[in-house]
Motif scaffolding. Structure first.
Motif, PDB file in Angstrom:
ATOM      1  N   GLU A  17       0.838  -1.207   0.000  1.00  0.00           N
ATOM      2  CA  GLU A  17       0.000   0.000   0.000  1.00  0.00           C
ATOM      3  C   GLU A  17       0.873   1.257   0.000  1.00  0.00           C
ATOM      4  N   LEU A  18       1.908   1.255   0.846  1.00  0.00           N
ATOM      5  CA  LEU A  18       2.784   2.425   0.939  1.00  0.00           C
ATOM      6  C   LEU A  18       3.475   2.714  -0.390  1.00  0.00           C
ATOM      7  N   LEU A  19       3.882   1.665  -1.100  1.00  0.00           N
ATOM      8  CA  LEU A  19       4.619   1.842  -2.341  1.00  0.00           C
ATOM      9  C   LEU A  19       3.747   2.346  -3.494  1.00  0.00           C
ATOM     10  N   SER A  20       2.431   2.378  -3.289  1.00  0.00           N
ATOM     11  CA  SER A  20       1.545   2.965  -4.300  1.00  0.00           C
ATOM     12  C   SER A  20       1.067   4.358  -3.880  1.00  0.00           C
ATOM     13  N   ASP A  21       1.557   4.808  -2.726  1.00  0.00           N
ATOM     14  CA  ASP A  21       1.201   6.133  -2.210  1.00  0.00           C
ATOM     15  C   ASP A  21       2.030   7.200  -2.937  1.00  0.00           C
ATOM     16  N   PRO A  22       1.390   8.201  -3.560  1.00  0.00           N
ATOM     17  CA  PRO A  22       2.128   9.244  -4.303  1.00  0.00           C
ATOM     18  C   PRO A  22       3.177   9.960  -3.457  1.00  0.00           C
ATOM     19  N   ASP A  23       2.875  10.182  -2.159  1.00  0.00           N
ATOM     20  CA  ASP A  23       3.840  10.865  -1.283  1.00  0.00           C
ATOM     21  C   ASP A  23       5.112  10.036  -1.118  1.00  0.00           C
ATOM     22  N   VAL A  24       4.943   8.712  -1.027  1.00  0.00           N
ATOM     23  CA  VAL A  24       6.107   7.821  -0.880  1.00  0.00           C
ATOM     24  C   VAL A  24       6.882   7.747  -2.192  1.00  0.00           C
ATOM     25  N   ILE A  25       6.156   7.653  -3.303  1.00  0.00           N
ATOM     26  CA  ILE A  25       6.791   7.566  -4.620  1.00  0.00           C
ATOM     27  C   ILE A  25       7.649   8.803  -4.893  1.00  0.00           C
ATOM     28  N   SER A  26       7.194   9.955  -4.445  1.00  0.00           N
ATOM     29  CA  SER A  26       7.935  11.199  -4.690  1.00  0.00           C
ATOM     30  C   SER A  26       9.164  11.354  -3.790  1.00  0.00           C
ATOM     31  N   ASP A  27       9.226  10.548  -2.715  1.00  0.00           N
ATOM     32  CA  ASP A  27      10.380  10.575  -1.803  1.00  0.00           C
ATOM     33  C   ASP A  27      11.303   9.414  -2.185  1.00  0.00           C
ATOM     34  N   THR A  28      12.288   9.702  -3.033  1.00  0.00           N
ATOM     35  CA  THR A  28      13.124   8.643  -3.614  1.00  0.00           C
ATOM     36  C   THR A  28      13.790   7.765  -2.573  1.00  0.00           C
ATOM     37  N   ASP A  29      14.400   8.365  -1.551  1.00  0.00           N
ATOM     38  CA  ASP A  29      15.119   7.589  -0.532  1.00  0.00           C
ATOM     39  C   ASP A  29      14.180   6.640   0.207  1.00  0.00           C
ATOM     40  N   ARG A  30      13.020   7.169   0.605  1.00  0.00           N
ATOM     41  CA  ARG A  30      12.064   6.341   1.343  1.00  0.00           C
ATOM     42  C   ARG A  30      11.509   5.236   0.446  1.00  0.00           C
ATOM     43  N   PHE A  31      11.214   5.600  -0.802  1.00  0.00           N
ATOM     44  CA  PHE A  31      10.674   4.612  -1.740  1.00  0.00           C
ATOM     45  C   PHE A  31      11.660   3.462  -1.951  1.00  0.00           C
ATOM     46  N   MET A  32      12.953   3.795  -2.102  1.00  0.00           N
ATOM     47  CA  MET A  32      13.974   2.770  -2.321  1.00  0.00           C
ATOM     48  C   MET A  32      14.119   1.876  -1.094  1.00  0.00           C
ATOM     49  N   LYS A  33      14.069   2.485   0.087  1.00  0.00           N
ATOM     50  CA  LYS A  33      14.208   1.729   1.335  1.00  0.00           C
ATOM     51  C   LYS A  33      13.042   0.755   1.513  1.00  0.00           C
ATOM     52  N   LEU A  34      11.824   1.251   1.276  1.00  0.00           N
ATOM     53  CA  LEU A  34      10.637   0.394   1.423  1.00  0.00           C
ATOM     54  C   LEU A  34      10.594  -0.683   0.331  1.00  0.00           C
ATOM     55  N   SER A  35      11.049  -0.342  -0.875  1.00  0.00           N
ATOM     56  CA  SER A  35      11.089  -1.321  -1.969  1.00  0.00           C
ATOM     57  C   SER A  35      12.024  -2.468  -1.626  1.00  0.00           C
ATOM     58  N   LYS A  36      13.152  -2.128  -1.029  1.00  0.00           N
ATOM     59  CA  LYS A  36      14.109  -3.173  -0.640  1.00  0.00           C
ATOM     60  C   LYS A  36      13.504  -4.081   0.428  1.00  0.00           C
ATOM     61  N   GLU A  37      12.842  -3.463   1.426  1.00  0.00           N
ATOM     62  CA  GLU A  37      12.213  -4.258   2.484  1.00  0.00           C
ATOM     63  C   GLU A  37      11.150  -5.184   1.898  1.00  0.00           C
ATOM     64  N   GLU A  38      10.357  -4.644   0.967  1.00  0.00           N
ATOM     65  CA  GLU A  38       9.311  -5.453   0.337  1.00  0.00           C
ATOM     66  C   GLU A  38       9.925  -6.610  -0.456  1.00  0.00           C
ATOM     67  N   GLY A  39      11.007  -6.323  -1.171  1.00  0.00           N
ATOM     68  CA  GLY A  39      11.684  -7.359  -1.946  1.00  0.00           C
ATOM     69  C   GLY A  39      12.287  -8.444  -1.063  1.00  0.00           C
ATOM     70  N   ASP A  40      12.782  -8.045   0.103  1.00  0.00           N
ATOM     71  CA  ASP A  40      13.419  -8.998   1.015  1.00  0.00           C
ATOM     72  C   ASP A  40      12.437 -10.028   1.565  1.00  0.00           C
ATOM     73  N   ILE A  41      11.165  -9.643   1.720  1.00  0.00           N
ATOM     74  CA  ILE A  41      10.199 -10.575   2.328  1.00  0.00           C
ATOM     75  C   ILE A  41       9.218 -11.165   1.305  1.00  0.00           C
ATOM     76  N   ARG A  42       9.347 -10.767   0.047  1.00  0.00           N
ATOM     77  CA  ARG A  42       8.401 -11.218  -0.981  1.00  0.00           C
ATOM     78  C   ARG A  42       8.371 -12.740  -1.109  1.00  0.00           C
ATOM     79  N   GLU A  43       9.541 -13.374  -1.160  1.00  0.00           N
ATOM     80  CA  GLU A  43       9.584 -14.830  -1.328  1.00  0.00           C
ATOM     81  C   GLU A  43       8.931 -15.539  -0.136  1.00  0.00           C
TER      82      GLU A  43
END
Length: 358
Positions: A17-43
């Motif tokens: 949900e957070l990664l589809s939030d426009p405010d998060v998408i516009s914050d590059t550092d936060r978006f990258m950090k959350l994307s990594k966390e999401e990728g780490d637990i996806r499997e």
């Protein structure tokens, strides 16, 4: 285990949900950090969801079997139930591994140092063979290899060579290479055909970010000098070689391969940062004996970890008692079998430790 898996799944949904939030998408550092966390637990989440589907399937087939069925239908239901039970067991094992504590350094690039040790020229030739092996392995993995510094001998071996390897999860696969590597073979310089034993050492350090290692510039002594060795007239004319000494730890890094003093300093700082980080990690780890037992290949670097026997085309990893009659393939960079066995061994040790602690 399942409470933990429910928490991981809940966090995954929250991250989606957070990664589809426009405010998060516009914050590059936060978006990258959350994307990594999401990728780490996806499997983990994918496997857990399949596990729940399989459980539901087992319940449905058991309900079906409780009813009066035709023999043919009953046989089909029993076969389906047996297959689902087998898959459930496999998924449980997979989930246990996925929930094991992860080494936060596994995603890192590495700096690897290979040195000829006991055995003179032959040890230095073997250091060159090891470098070629890792270079081929890196190429097969799609990684990039960059030689930061090298000191060659007259026969084409290396007194020492420092390499940076970058790519996906490099440290996770090469961290087990720390230690002394022994070779048994007839040296090129041996006229009697006798088998000699020589050693080379390998050090693998995760690349360290500036924010992780606070190196005060005032703690570094910088010496500039003329490069030695190959380089023609440039050697005598330009003082481009750089030697950095980190006074609090006594760590010294010298770099002279580049013609530019600035580039040599940049490379030296990368190596210095990695060595200081590695030293701090090693000191912290030594306080936890249990952790050291689990750290396959990241412990004592004087430990003989592997023997390469040329006459018998044999490689033996002494830590896990693994012997493979494929020396030629291993030296050609086909390290996957050894890496996989070391990974399984470490995972098994971690699982036993967790069961013991609980």
């Amino acid at each position: 285990m399942f409470d933990r898996l429910d928490q991981v799944e809940g966090r995954y949904e929250e991250l989606s949900e957070l990664l589809s939030d426009p405010d998060v998408i516009s914050d590059t550092d936060r978006f990258m950090k959350l994307s990594k966390e999401e990728g780490d637990i996806r499997e983990t989440v994918t496997v857990y969801r399949r596990y729940k589907e399989v459980n539901e399937g087992i319940e449905e087939t058991e309900e079906l079997l409780s009813e009066s069925l035709e023999p043919e239908m009953k046989e089909m239901a029993e076969e389906e139930r047996a297959e689902l039970l087998k898959e459930k067991e496999e998924l449980e094992e997979q989930l246990q591994v996925l929930l094991l504590p992860k080494d936060e350094r596994d995603d890192r690039n590495i700096i690897m140092e290979i040195r000829g040790a006991a055995g003179g020229d032959e040890a230095q030739l073997f250091a060159g063979d090891l470098f070629n092996m890792y270079q081929k392995y890196a190429e097969a993995q799609g990684w990039k290899t960059e030689v930061l510094s090298a000191s060659e001998n007259d026969l084409g071996g290396y007194k020492e060579i420092t390499v940076m390897i970058t790519g996906d999860k490099v440290y996770s696969k090469l961290k087990y290479e720390n230690g002394a590597h022994r070779v048994q073979r007839v040296p090129q310089t041996e006229s009697q055909g006798r088998v000699h034993t020589s050693t080379a050492t390998v050090v693998v350090m995760p690349e360290a970010e500036e924010v992780e290692v606070d190196i005060n510039e005032n703690d570094i002594r910088t010496d500039i000098y003329h490069a030695s060795g190959a380089g023609g007239q440039h050697v005598n004319k330009t003082a481009s070689a750089v030697r950095l000494t980190h006074m609090p730890t006594g760590i010294v890094v010298a770099m002279q391969d580049e013609r530019s003093q600035i580039k040599n300093r940049e490379k030296a700082m990368k190596v210095l940062r990695a060595r200081v980080y590695d030293k701090l990690q090693e000191e912290a780890q030594s306080e936890y004996d249990a952790e050291r037992k689990l750290a396959v290949g990241t412990g004592d670097r004087s430990e003989r970890i592997r023997t390469y026997n040329y006459p018998q085309n044999r490689v033996t990893d002494h830590r896990i008692g693994l012997t493979i009659q494929k020396l030629d393939q291993i030296l050609a960079g086909k390290l996957d079998e050894i890496v996989q066995q070391l990974l399984i061994y470490e995972q098994t040790e971690k699982m036993e430790q967790l069961q013991h602690d609980s």
